[in-house]
Design a protein around this motif. Structure first.
Motif, PDB file in Angstrom:
ATOM      1  N   LYS A  71      -0.652  -1.031   9.104  1.00 48.04           N
ATOM      2  CA  LYS A  71      -1.864  -0.693   9.842  1.00 48.04           C
ATOM      3  C   LYS A  71      -2.813  -0.015   8.861  1.00 48.04           C
ATOM      4  N   LYS A  72      -3.871  -0.728   8.518  1.00 46.70           N
ATOM      5  CA  LYS A  72      -4.903  -0.225   7.604  1.00 46.70           C
ATOM      6  C   LYS A  72      -4.317   0.255   6.277  1.00 46.70           C
ATOM      7  N   GLY A  73      -3.350  -0.482   5.756  1.00 46.42           N
ATOM      8  CA  GLY A  73      -2.757  -0.160   4.464  1.00 46.42           C
ATOM      9  C   GLY A  73      -1.570   0.773   4.533  1.00 46.42           C
ATOM     10  N   ASP A  74      -1.291   1.329   5.704  1.00 40.23           N
ATOM     11  CA  ASP A  74      -0.120   2.185   5.882  1.00 40.23           C
ATOM     12  C   ASP A  74       1.065   1.319   6.295  1.00 40.23           C
ATOM     13  N   ILE A  75       2.119   1.380   5.505  1.00 38.47           N
ATOM     14  CA  ILE A  75       3.298   0.540   5.708  1.00 38.47           C
ATOM     15  C   ILE A  75       4.392   1.342   6.407  1.00 38.47           C
ATOM     16  N   LYS A  76       5.068   0.686   7.343  1.00 38.56           N
ATOM     17  CA  LYS A  76       6.213   1.279   8.017  1.00 38.56           C
ATOM     18  C   LYS A  76       7.404   0.348   7.819  1.00 38.56           C
TER      19      LYS A  76
END
Length: 110
Positions: A71-76
């Protein structure tokens, strides 16, 4: 001379339709091909796929079948692990993928 012109005209009138038919049938498949259209790809989907591919390229992490979302460059990263080193390695690999801003590692012990 008149006879030569008549033969030339006859030859042209016989060959021209065959030549035109051959040309039109050769170009028909090209005209029938559907034009290729560009498909818009969600940047988050593309980034998650790139991180997933990088994780799956590692022989120690591939069998874990980790789930990756973005999500918007944030990886989970989600999934199960058998030791802390797998979690550390997954985070480091994900962090090195271009476009990744932050990595949240939600891997759990088996």
């Amino acid at each position: 001379m008149n006879r030569v012109v008549n033969r030339a005209t006859l030859l042209i009138s016989l060959v021209a339709p065959l030549w035109l038919a051959a040309c039109s049938s050769a170009s028909a498949p090209q005209a029938a091909a559907a034009p290729k259209t560009a498909v818009a790809v969600d940047p988050d989907v593309a980034l998650a796929a790139a991180v997933k591919a990088a994780l799956d390229a590692d022989p120690a992490l591939a069998p874990l079948n980790l789930k990756v979302s973005s999500k918007k460059g944030d990886i989970k990263i989600e999934g199960t692990m058998s030791d802390d080193q797998q979690m550390l390695k997954a985070g480091l690999i994900a962090q090195d993928v271009p476009g990744v801003k932050n990595v949240t590692n939600d891997m759990q012990f088996k």
